[in-house]
Design a protein around this motif. Structure first.
Motif, PDB file in Angstrom:
ATOM      1  N   HIS A 262       0.847  -1.191   0.000  1.00  0.00           N
ATOM      2  CA  HIS A 262       0.000   0.000   0.000  1.00  0.00           C
ATOM      3  C   HIS A 262       0.882   1.241   0.000  1.00  0.00           C
ATOM      4  N   ILE A 263       0.865   1.976  -1.096  1.00  0.00           N
ATOM      5  CA  ILE A 263       1.743   3.145  -1.245  1.00  0.00           C
ATOM      6  C   ILE A 263       1.326   4.251  -0.287  1.00  0.00           C
ATOM      7  N   ASP A 264       2.282   4.745   0.481  1.00  0.00           N
ATOM      8  CA  ASP A 264       2.084   5.913   1.333  1.00  0.00           C
ATOM      9  C   ASP A 264       2.758   7.089   0.650  1.00  0.00           C
ATOM     10  N   TRP A 265       1.970   7.892  -0.052  1.00  0.00           N
ATOM     11  CA  TRP A 265       2.532   8.989  -0.834  1.00  0.00           C
ATOM     12  C   TRP A 265       3.117  10.084   0.039  1.00  0.00           C
ATOM     13  N   ASN A 266       2.770  10.095   1.325  1.00  0.00           N
ATOM     14  CA  ASN A 266       3.305  11.117   2.221  1.00  0.00           C
ATOM     15  C   ASN A 266       4.727  10.802   2.677  1.00  0.00           C
ATOM     16  N   THR A 267       5.101   9.525   2.675  1.00  0.00           N
ATOM     17  CA  THR A 267       6.409   9.155   3.224  1.00  0.00           C
ATOM     18  C   THR A 267       7.297   8.395   2.243  1.00  0.00           C
ATOM     19  N   THR A 269       9.505   7.595  -0.833  1.00  0.00           N
ATOM     20  CA  THR A 269      10.233   8.275  -1.891  1.00  0.00           C
ATOM     21  C   THR A 269      10.088   7.489  -3.197  1.00  0.00           C
ATOM     22  N   ALA A 270      10.545   8.069  -4.273  1.00  0.00           N
ATOM     23  CA  ALA A 270      10.517   7.368  -5.558  1.00  0.00           C
ATOM     24  C   ALA A 270      11.349   6.089  -5.482  1.00  0.00           C
ATOM     25  N   ASP A 271      12.482   6.170  -4.798  1.00  0.00           N
ATOM     26  CA  ASP A 271      13.349   5.000  -4.666  1.00  0.00           C
ATOM     27  C   ASP A 271      12.641   3.872  -3.918  1.00  0.00           C
ATOM     28  N   GLU A 272      11.912   4.223  -2.861  1.00  0.00           N
ATOM     29  CA  GLU A 272      11.180   3.219  -2.087  1.00  0.00           C
ATOM     30  C   GLU A 272      10.074   2.574  -2.930  1.00  0.00           C
ATOM     31  N   ILE A 273       9.385   3.361  -3.717  1.00  0.00           N
ATOM     32  CA  ILE A 273       8.320   2.830  -4.567  1.00  0.00           C
ATOM     33  C   ILE A 273       8.886   1.885  -5.611  1.00  0.00           C
ATOM     34  N   LEU A 274       9.984   2.278  -6.245  1.00  0.00           N
ATOM     35  CA  LEU A 274      10.596   1.404  -7.245  1.00  0.00           C
ATOM     36  C   LEU A 274      11.105   0.116  -6.608  1.00  0.00           C
ATOM     37  N   LEU A 275      11.679   0.217  -5.404  1.00  0.00           N
ATOM     38  CA  LEU A 275      12.162  -0.968  -4.701  1.00  0.00           C
ATOM     39  C   LEU A 275      11.008  -1.921  -4.405  1.00  0.00           C
ATOM     40  N   ARG A 276       9.937  -1.410  -3.844  1.00  0.00           N
ATOM     41  CA  ARG A 276       8.815  -2.282  -3.478  1.00  0.00           C
ATOM     42  C   ARG A 276       8.116  -2.847  -4.703  1.00  0.00           C
ATOM     43  N   SER A 277       8.074  -2.080  -5.776  1.00  0.00           N
ATOM     44  CA  SER A 277       7.495  -2.595  -7.015  1.00  0.00           C
ATOM     45  C   SER A 277       8.311  -3.767  -7.534  1.00  0.00           C
ATOM     46  N   ARG A 278       9.640  -3.653  -7.459  1.00  0.00           N
ATOM     47  CA  ARG A 278      10.517  -4.737  -7.925  1.00  0.00           C
ATOM     48  C   ARG A 278      10.409  -5.969  -7.043  1.00  0.00           C
ATOM     49  N   ASN A 286      -5.567   4.033  -2.691  1.00  0.00           N
ATOM     50  CA  ASN A 286      -7.010   4.252  -2.832  1.00  0.00           C
ATOM     51  C   ASN A 286      -7.350   5.724  -3.023  1.00  0.00           C
ATOM     52  N   ILE A 287      -6.388   6.503  -3.542  1.00  0.00           N
ATOM     53  CA  ILE A 287      -6.656   7.926  -3.751  1.00  0.00           C
ATOM     54  C   ILE A 287      -6.458   8.373  -5.189  1.00  0.00           C
ATOM     55  N   PHE A 310      -1.153  -0.679  -9.326  1.00  0.00           N
ATOM     56  CA  PHE A 310      -0.081  -0.282 -10.241  1.00  0.00           C
ATOM     57  C   PHE A 310       0.763  -1.504 -10.587  1.00  0.00           C
ATOM     58  N   HIS A 311       0.806  -1.841 -11.878  1.00  0.00           N
ATOM     59  CA  HIS A 311       1.521  -3.045 -12.313  1.00  0.00           C
ATOM     60  C   HIS A 311       2.984  -2.773 -12.669  1.00  0.00           C
ATOM     61  N   GLY A 312       3.385  -1.515 -12.691  1.00  0.00           N
ATOM     62  CA  GLY A 312       4.777  -1.230 -13.004  1.00  0.00           C
ATOM     63  C   GLY A 312       5.051   0.262 -13.045  1.00  0.00           C
ATOM     64  N   PHE A 313       6.285   0.627 -12.678  1.00  0.00           N
ATOM     65  CA  PHE A 313       6.741   2.016 -12.718  1.00  0.00           C
ATOM     66  C   PHE A 313       8.090   2.072 -13.427  1.00  0.00           C
ATOM     67  N   GLU A 314       8.397   3.237 -13.963  1.00  0.00           N
ATOM     68  CA  GLU A 314       9.757   3.506 -14.412  1.00  0.00           C
ATOM     69  C   GLU A 314      10.070   4.967 -14.133  1.00  0.00           C
ATOM     70  N   GLU A 315      11.343   5.244 -13.930  1.00  0.00           N
ATOM     71  CA  GLU A 315      11.753   6.618 -13.660  1.00  0.00           C
ATOM     72  C   GLU A 315      11.489   7.482 -14.888  1.00  0.00           C
ATOM     73  N   TRP A 316      11.135   8.751 -14.628  1.00  0.00           N
ATOM     74  CA  TRP A 316      10.789   9.660 -15.707  1.00  0.00           C
ATOM     75  C   TRP A 316      11.296  11.048 -15.360  1.00  0.00           C
TER      76      TRP A 316
END
Length: 383
Positions: A262-267, A269-278, A286-287, A310-316
């Motif tokens: 569950h992504i916490d957009w308040n805490t 970082t992009a690095d954390e999101i990419l790590l957890r996605s991998r 839910n927002i 979200f099924h995947g992210f990439e840096e942009w």
């Protein structure tokens, strides 16, 4: 979080070393009866160990006389829970023509007896069910467990996931006795030596790749332990990791829960999101959907939430926004850093919709409310 209109890298295969070096002391004078093994397992990690001792049984039946496999029942899954997903080791055990026993509790269950000879060694690998003292005490040589971490660090059911989530650079295999009261607190009989193995391509490694790297090493360590009768008395503790790290620095490896994704957009970082996605695969919030349909005149907080998967992210890079067109079926999210980093959503699904169509739905909503600020976390711009 900000929402802006707007590849995954190919998986790499890893080769395991041809020879496993591990910390293990044994004596050529040790002897044992031919082993009648009760193997308790479930997943691909345990399957590799099962295949390894099955091959050893075929090569040297004087060391391993028989193997019985214990596994848990399949779980109902799918819509209406009409489908049964069997434990992977069941099919493999049947292919290997091994006797199987499907149980969900050891209560009232007795290990098999072949030719008046009882089971004399329990081997549990990624089993998930506690082997009780009654079963262990009934086996002459007790029980063994293969664990994919350097115990006592990362005790628990999900060491491979937590190794990657904690950005570890090294890991290893531990072979321990089965403790009669607690998981992962047995005597260490063999362990990958100091300072552990380098995780191949650790910055991009996935759980599947790390499992493929470690599983053969676990099977090899198990076979060497059986060949050298390390399990036979007297037992010697050869664990080194716990002697080189403080108790406070030891980490637990609990079961991965849905909330971990569950992504916490308040805490985050992009690095954390990419790590957890991998590591964890699909992430969710839910927002995003709710705020994508919100305008200044609409109280979006009163709208019922819909989960966006979200099924995947990439840096942009924000300099790349000019490359996007109105037909682009992806969008970007801005993370909490200041200035923000941007992650392109390669694919997503809105709850209740068809898989992979969420990006088009969200982009259509953004087009309806172009250039509108819609809450603390998300900002729409023209698509």
């Amino acid at each position: 979080m900000k929402l802006l209109c707007m590849l995954q890298l190919p998986a790499r295969s890893f080769k395991t070393p041809g020879t496993l070096f591990y910390s293990c002391r044994h004596s050529s004078t040790k002897t044992s009866n031919p082993l009648r093994i009760l193997f308790c397992g479930s997943d691909e990690f345990s399957i590799t160990s099962l295949r390894a001792i099955r091959n050893e049984h075929l090569r040297n039946p004087k060391t391993i006389a028989s193997i019985d496999v214990v596994h848990r029942p399949g779980k109902r899954t799918g819509r209406g829970l009409k489908l049964i997903r069997e434990v992977p080791i069941k099919k493999v055990a049947q292919e290997l023509k091994l006797s199987t026993h499907e149980i969900d509790t050891f209560t009232g269950w007795k290990p098999p007896v072949h030719q008046n000879e009882p089971i004399n060694l329990i081997v549990a690998v990624s089993f998930g069910l506690f082997v009780p003292p009654r079963i262990l005490n009934g086996a002459k040589y007790g029980g063994l467990n293969v664990h994919p971490s350097l115990l006592p660090d990362l005790r628990g059911p999900a060491p491979i996931y937590h190794t990657l989530l904690q950005r570890r650079q090294k890991t290893g295999i531990t072979l321990q006795t089965l403790h009669p009261k607690h998981f992962d607190q047995g005597m260490i009989l063999a362990q990958t030596p100091y300072p552990g193995l380098n995780i191949p391509n650790s910055d991009m490694c996935t759980p599947g790749q790390l499992l493929d790297f470690l599983a053969p090493l676990g099977g090899q360590m198990l076979v060497e332990t059986l060949r050298n009768r390390v399990f036979a008395p007297p037992l010697e503790d050869v664990g080194w990791y716990g002697k080189n790290i403080s108790e406070a620095d030891l980490k637990h490896a609990p079961k991965i829960q849905k909330e971990d994704s569950h992504i916490d957009w308040n805490t985050w970082t992009a690095d954390e999101i990419l790590l957890r996605s991998r590591v964890l695969g699909d992430l969710w919030d839910n927002i995003t959907w709710r705020e994508s349909i919100s305008d200044k005149g609409i109280d979006h907080t009163s709208l019922p939430p819909k989960r966006t998967i979200f099924h995947g992210f990439e840096e942009w890079q924000n300099t790349d926004f000019g490359k996007l067109s109105k037909t682009d079926s992806s969008f970007c999210l801005a993370t909490r850093e200041n200035p923000p980093n941007f992650l392109r959503v390669t694919s997503c699904t809105v709850e209740g919709g068809k898989k992979g169509t969420g990006s088009r739905e969200i982009i259509a909503n953004l087009g309806k409310f172009a250039k509108s600020d819609v809450g603390t976390h998300l900002r729409c711009i023209e698509v």
